[in-house]
Enzyme design. Structure first.
Site, PDB file in Angstrom:
ATOM      1  N   ASP A 106      14.855  -0.329   0.756  1.00 57.87           N
ATOM      2  CA  ASP A 106      15.589  -0.430   2.014  1.00 57.87           C
ATOM      3  C   ASP A 106      16.654  -1.521   1.823  1.00 57.87           C
ATOM      4  OD1 ASP A 106      16.103  -0.010   4.740  1.00 57.87           O
ATOM      5  OD2 ASP A 106      14.559  -1.393   5.392  1.00 57.87           O
ATOM      6  N   ASP A 125       4.142   3.563   6.370  1.00 58.28           N
ATOM      7  CA  ASP A 125       3.449   3.346   7.644  1.00 58.28           C
ATOM      8  C   ASP A 125       4.386   2.887   8.743  1.00 58.28           C
ATOM      9  OD1 ASP A 125       3.832   0.618   6.550  1.00 58.28           O
ATOM     10  OD2 ASP A 125       2.627   0.022   8.273  1.00 58.28           O
ATOM     11  N   LYS A 142      17.282   4.105   0.631  1.00 60.23           N
ATOM     12  CA  LYS A 142      18.136   4.036   1.827  1.00 60.23           C
ATOM     13  C   LYS A 142      19.302   3.111   1.509  1.00 60.23           C
ATOM     14  CE  LYS A 142      14.873   3.165   5.153  1.00 60.23           C
ATOM     15  NZ  LYS A 142      14.381   2.767   6.491  1.00 60.23           N
ATOM     16  N   LYS A 152       0.815  -1.193   0.000  1.00 62.20           N
ATOM     17  CA  LYS A 152       0.000   0.000   0.000  1.00 62.20           C
ATOM     18  C   LYS A 152       0.856   1.253   0.000  1.00 62.20           C
ATOM     19  CE  LYS A 152      -2.694  -2.538   3.302  1.00 62.20           C
ATOM     20  NZ  LYS A 152      -2.967  -2.626   4.757  1.00 62.20           N
TER      21      LYS A 152
HETATM   22  P1  IMP Z   1      13.048  -3.861   1.549  1.00 62.61           P
HETATM   23  O1  IMP Z   1      12.590  -5.196   1.060  1.00 62.61           O
HETATM   24  O2  IMP Z   1      13.887  -3.972   2.794  1.00 62.61           O
HETATM   25  O3  IMP Z   1      13.731  -3.017   0.482  1.00 62.61           O
HETATM   26  O4  IMP Z   1      11.781  -3.086   2.086  1.00 62.61           O
HETATM   27  C1  IMP Z   1      10.826  -2.634   1.229  1.00 62.61           C
HETATM   28  C2  IMP Z   1       9.553  -2.313   1.968  1.00 62.61           C
HETATM   29  O5  IMP Z   1       9.731  -2.189   3.398  1.00 62.61           O
HETATM   30  C3  IMP Z   1       9.040  -0.963   1.502  1.00 62.61           C
HETATM   31  O6  IMP Z   1       8.265  -1.090   0.337  1.00 62.61           O
HETATM   32  C4  IMP Z   1       8.266  -0.505   2.721  1.00 62.61           C
HETATM   33  O7  IMP Z   1       6.959  -1.033   2.677  1.00 62.61           O
HETATM   34  C5  IMP Z   1       9.011  -1.084   3.893  1.00 62.61           C
HETATM   35  N1  IMP Z   1       9.956  -0.100   4.458  1.00 62.61           N
HETATM   36  C6  IMP Z   1      11.292  -0.088   4.347  1.00 62.61           C
HETATM   37  N2  IMP Z   1      11.834   0.958   4.997  1.00 62.61           N
HETATM   38  C7  IMP Z   1      10.787   1.652   5.513  1.00 62.61           C
HETATM   39  C8  IMP Z   1      10.701   2.863   6.289  1.00 62.61           C
HETATM   40  O8  IMP Z   1      11.682   3.552   6.623  1.00 62.61           O
HETATM   41  N3  IMP Z   1       9.429   3.226   6.636  1.00 62.61           N
HETATM   42  C9  IMP Z   1       8.320   2.522   6.301  1.00 62.61           C
HETATM   43  N4  IMP Z   1       8.373   1.403   5.576  1.00 62.61           N
HETATM   44  C10 IMP Z   1       9.602   0.961   5.186  1.00 62.61           C
END
Ligand code: IMP
Length: 190
Positions: free
Chosen positions: A109, A165, A137, A48
């Site tokens: 992230d 969120d 990030k 979302k």
């Molecule tokens: P990844 O798989 O670690 O790259 O994370 C991706 C998902 O984690 C994003 O699409 C977000 O839904 C959530 N996410 C990662 N970092 C944050 C943050 O700082 N705030 C809120 N949601 C995050």
């Protein structure tokens, strides 16, 4: 516009203002519009968190675009950590074979979610597949992701707002901010 203080009371710091975000979205839309000129484009967004970004970006692109939405969830993990194991809750509603596809993401992230998604979408044989993320990030990256369009590179902080969120709240903030430390520990502990 009047503001309910309780929505903003948990925010310790605003990282990106509404004006900064809107200016960046307009610039990204103009760049994408120029890059894909004359080619029909399909925007694929991931619910979302990407909802506000998708809604604003699609209107900043002066081209005929199609949109499609997916929803994924990670298995396990916590409210602030991705586990990397991804489950598809909502799949594409139309074929993307031979289409130029741009993934519209809220934040990268660790990159684990997007890594999964890119492999999945490549399997659907699009003509091209690129990535646009509002926030990046890079400090936390675990897998290399080729990002084509980035709005803002931010430090290693857990952020909320403009779709993002914490415990399913704060998505409707018009800015991106960091919550007070006690708010994170309250939900994590409860
Ligand atoms: P990844 O798989 O670690 O790259 O994370 C991706 C998902 O984690 C994003 O699409 C977000 O839904 C959530 N996410 C990662 N970092 C944050 C943050 O700082 N705030 C809120 N949601 C995050």
């Amino acid at each position: 516009m009047s503001e309910d203080a309780s929505l903003h009371a948990d925010v310790a710091e605003i990282l990106l203002t509404e004006d900064e975000i809107q200016a960046k979205v307009r610039a990204l839309g103009a760049q994408i519009g120029a890059d894909y000129a004359g080619r029909p484009l399909t925007l694929v967004s991931v619910l979302k968190g990407s909802l506000p970004f998708m809604a604003d970006l699609m209107r900043a692109i002066e081209l005929p675009v199609r949109i499609d939405l997916m929803e994924v969830s990670s298995y396990g993990g916590s409210a602030t950590e991705s586990s990397g194991l991804v489950r598809i809750l909502k799949d594409l509603s139309a074929s993307i074979a031979d289409e130029d596809v741009l993934i519209v993401e809220d934040i990268i992230d660790t990159g684990l979610t997007l890594n999964y998604l890119v492999r999945y979408l490549r399997g659907k044989a699009p003509a091209s597949l690129r990535i646009c993320t509002l926030l990046d990030k890079p400090a936390r990256r675990l897998v290399e992701i080729p990002v084509d369009y980035t709005g803002f590179t931010i430090p290693d902080q857990f952020v909320v707002g403009y779709g993002l969120d914490y415990g399913e709240l704060y998505r409707n903030l018009r800015y991106v901010g960091v919550l007070k430390p006690e708010v994170y520990s309250e939900v994590a502990g409860g």
